[in-house]
Design an enzyme around this catalytic site. Structure first.
Site, PDB file in Angstrom:
ATOM      1  N   SER A   1      18.434  11.363  48.477  1.00 30.11           N
ATOM      2  CA  SER A   1      17.848  12.423  47.655  1.00 30.11           C
ATOM      3  C   SER A   1      17.484  13.577  48.570  1.00 30.11           C
ATOM      4  CB  SER A   1      16.592  11.911  46.942  1.00 30.11           C
ATOM      5  OG  SER A   1      15.857  12.972  46.356  1.00 30.11           O
TER       6      SER A   1
ATOM      7  N   TYR B   1       7.978   8.256  46.654  1.00 33.60           N
ATOM      8  CA  TYR B   1       9.423   8.366  46.431  1.00 33.60           C
ATOM      9  C   TYR B   1      10.104   8.964  47.663  1.00 33.60           C
ATOM     10  CZ  TYR B   1      13.877   9.856  44.409  1.00 33.60           C
ATOM     11  OH  TYR B   1      15.218  10.061  44.159  1.00 33.60           O
TER      12      TYR B   1
END
Length: 247
Positions: A144, A157
């Site tokens: 990501s 995250y």
């Protein structure tokens, strides 16, 4: 192999039932790859497998929960059983139950670590012995843009995605020239990522950004295909793909 470098390759994909995983499966199947699809939603996997087969491709599927090491071993074993080898493992399964740390959603933090970090390790543990025995193999992992920058509500995250990059870089350095290791880091993508957040304000903010700037999952699939199709002596290590409008 064909000139594309994809035709005939056996590719296993986790998180294959929707979003980036589904788009990647369809793109690679269209270029001649033989697919081994894993996810928890077997109904979606069955539909995707049928679409690939109806278009003349080859695919099998298996219910796969990446938090269970035995599920990854079974997915890799299925590839070897059905197609005789495994050329590429796309570790795409991930979860983003993002929220501010003050929310103290400890179970959601644990879930992100279990899926995003341990799930990756379970895939490596299952595929690495097969790749070593073959003398070749390719690990492709979906990370990501959160692996490069941390924003509010995404601390845990982002921590898991930083870990993904670190593990993959360590794997690359231990590969001894026989394995390829690629990390693909998507920015805002048109998937159901936002729905995972249980914080209404965060979910609304992510949804608004997605609706405003998101790119299609097919954009990430093309990046994965680019890495896979390279000659065996070319290792594309990191690809970052984000919307032009994303800062």
């Amino acid at each position: 192999m064909s000139e594309s470098g994809i035709d005939g390759k056996v590719v296993a994909i986790t998180g294959a039932s929707s979003g980036i995983g589904e788009a990647t499966a369809l793109l690679l199947a269209g270029r001649g790859a033989r697919l081994v699809l894993g996810a928890r939603r077997t109904g979606r996997l069955a539909e995707l497998t049928a679409r690939i087969e109806e278009a003349g491709g080859a695919a099998v599927f298996l219910r796969t929960d990446v938090t269970r090491a035995e599920d990854l071993r079974a997915l890799v074993a299925l590839a070897v059983e059905r197609f005789g080898r495994l050329d590429v493992l796309v570790s795409n399964a991930g979860v983003g139950t993002v929220s501010p740390l003050d929310d103290l959603r400890v179970e959601e933090w644990d879930r992100m670590v279990d899926v995003n970090v341990k799930g990756l390790l379970h895939g490596i543990g299952a595929a690495l012995p097969v790749f070593r025995a073959q003398g070749a193999g390719h690990f492709v992992t979906t990370a990501s843009t959160a692996a490069y920058t941390v924003v509010p509500a995404m601390a845990v995250y982002a921590g898991t995605k930083y870990a993904v990059r670190a593990i993959c870089e360590g794997l690359r350095k231990e590969a001894d020239g026989s394995l390829r290791v690629t990390t693909v880091s998507p920015g805002v993508t048109d998937t159901d990522f936002a729905e995972a957040s249980t914080n209404p304000e965060v979910r609304a903010r992510i949804t608004e950004m997605r609706d405003r700037v998101a790119i299609a999952p097919e954009a990430i699939a093309r990046a994965i295909a680019f890495a896979v199709e390279q000659p065996a002596d070319v290792d594309v290590n990191e690809i970052v793909v984000r919307p032009t409008a994303q800062h």
